[in-house]
Design a protein around this motif. Structure first.
Motif, PDB file in Angstrom:
ATOM      1  N   TRP A   1      -4.207  16.463   4.151  1.00 50.24           N
ATOM      2  CA  TRP A   1      -5.430  16.427   3.344  1.00 50.24           C
ATOM      3  C   TRP A   1      -5.482  17.604   2.380  1.00 50.24           C
ATOM      4  O   TRP A   1      -5.904  17.447   1.233  1.00 50.24           O
ATOM      5  CB  TRP A   1      -6.678  16.394   4.220  1.00 50.24           C
TER       6      TRP A   1
ATOM      7  N   ARG B   1      -8.564   9.732  16.112  1.00 51.26           N
ATOM      8  CA  ARG B   1      -9.872   9.526  16.734  1.00 51.26           C
ATOM      9  C   ARG B   1      -9.785   8.572  17.924  1.00 51.26           C
ATOM     10  O   ARG B   1     -10.362   8.826  18.973  1.00 51.26           O
ATOM     11  CB  ARG B   1     -10.869   9.021  15.696  1.00 51.26           C
TER      12      ARG B   1
ATOM     13  N   THR C   1      -3.178   4.959   8.443  1.00 49.18           N
ATOM     14  CA  THR C   1      -4.435   5.433   8.990  1.00 49.18           C
ATOM     15  C   THR C   1      -4.138   6.302  10.201  1.00 49.18           C
ATOM     16  O   THR C   1      -3.528   5.844  11.150  1.00 49.18           O
ATOM     17  CB  THR C   1      -5.317   4.245   9.420  1.00 49.18           C
TER      18      THR C   1
ATOM     19  N   ARG D   1     -10.554   7.499   0.389  1.00 46.07           N
ATOM     20  CA  ARG D   1     -10.636   6.898   1.724  1.00 46.07           C
ATOM     21  C   ARG D   1      -9.986   7.780   2.781  1.00 46.07           C
ATOM     22  O   ARG D   1      -9.200   8.654   2.481  1.00 46.07           O
ATOM     23  CB  ARG D   1      -9.960   5.535   1.716  1.00 46.07           C
ATOM     24  N   TRP D   2     -10.270   7.490   4.027  1.00 47.03           N
ATOM     25  CA  TRP D   2      -9.769   8.227   5.179  1.00 47.03           C
ATOM     26  C   TRP D   2      -8.297   7.951   5.463  1.00 47.03           C
ATOM     27  O   TRP D   2      -7.696   8.606   6.287  1.00 47.03           O
ATOM     28  CB  TRP D   2     -10.597   7.880   6.414  1.00 47.03           C
ATOM     29  N   ASP D   3      -7.699   6.963   4.804  1.00 47.93           N
ATOM     30  CA  ASP D   3      -6.309   6.594   5.096  1.00 47.93           C
ATOM     31  C   ASP D   3      -5.341   7.056   4.012  1.00 47.93           C
ATOM     32  O   ASP D   3      -4.328   6.420   3.770  1.00 47.93           O
ATOM     33  CB  ASP D   3      -6.195   5.095   5.318  1.00 47.93           C
TER      34      ASP D   3
END
Length: 177
Positions: free
Chosen positions: A106, A59, A55, A142-144
């Motif tokens: 990404w 942020r 992760t 997912r974000w991870d």
């Protein structure tokens, strides 16, 4: 009492310590803070490498947070020291580079999206052989750097994006005007 612009040492409930800048005083004992990279002490030093399945902590390192003064965490004034501004500039440069690396990662997975038909693979750590874990449609990314895949029987699996191979792209959405 701390004021906007002050540097402080934030001590977590686990005993890790790092420096923050006071961005604003919200009410007595409550502050808007941002990590500044000048000082860190503890067992989990910031790691700016982008891993598969890790992760990204961008942020929590970059965005302002609220310190309410409630709970086990503490905030103590830290006197400015020579070199603080240079350390903050290095910290900001590391955050920017880390953000760019996350964005590049990404982009490398842009073809893996909801609705795509994929195969998910795993590796046998004893033999080094690769085997098919599941095949199906991506239901959620997912974000991870992982996703959920639903097979034909409705079973849902989680897989790292690095272990996914796209067989058929997701249907494109048609826009009606």
């Amino acid at each position: 009492m701390l004021k906007a612009g002050d540097s402080a040492i934030y001590t977590t409930s686990l005993g890790n310590k790092f420096s923050v800048l006071i961005l604003d005083v919200l009410e007595p004992g409550s502050y808007l803070i941002r990590r500044d990279g000048v000082y860190y002490e503890g067992t989990h030093a910031p790691d700016f490498r982008v891993y598969e399945g890790r992760t990204p902590n961008l942020r929590e390192w970059k965005d302002p947070a609220i310190f309410s003064g409630k709970g086990w965490a503490t905030l103590e004034y830290r006197a400015p020291e020579p070199g603080d501004d240079e350390k903050r500039a290095i910290w900001d440069a590391k955050l920017k580079k880390y953000e760019e690396e996350i964005d590049a990662k990404w982009l490398s997975y842009a073809q893996i999206k909801k609705g795509a038909t994929v195969e998910c693979y795993e590796w046998n750590s004893w033999t080094g052989e690769r085997f098919l874990k599941c095949a199906g449609k991506v239901t959620f990314v997912r974000w991870d750097f992982s996703c959920y895949v639903s097979d034909a029987e409705g079973n849902e699996y989680s897989s790292l994006l690095s272990k996914v191979r796209v067989i058929e792209d997701a249907p494109t959405e048609t826009i009606c005007y």
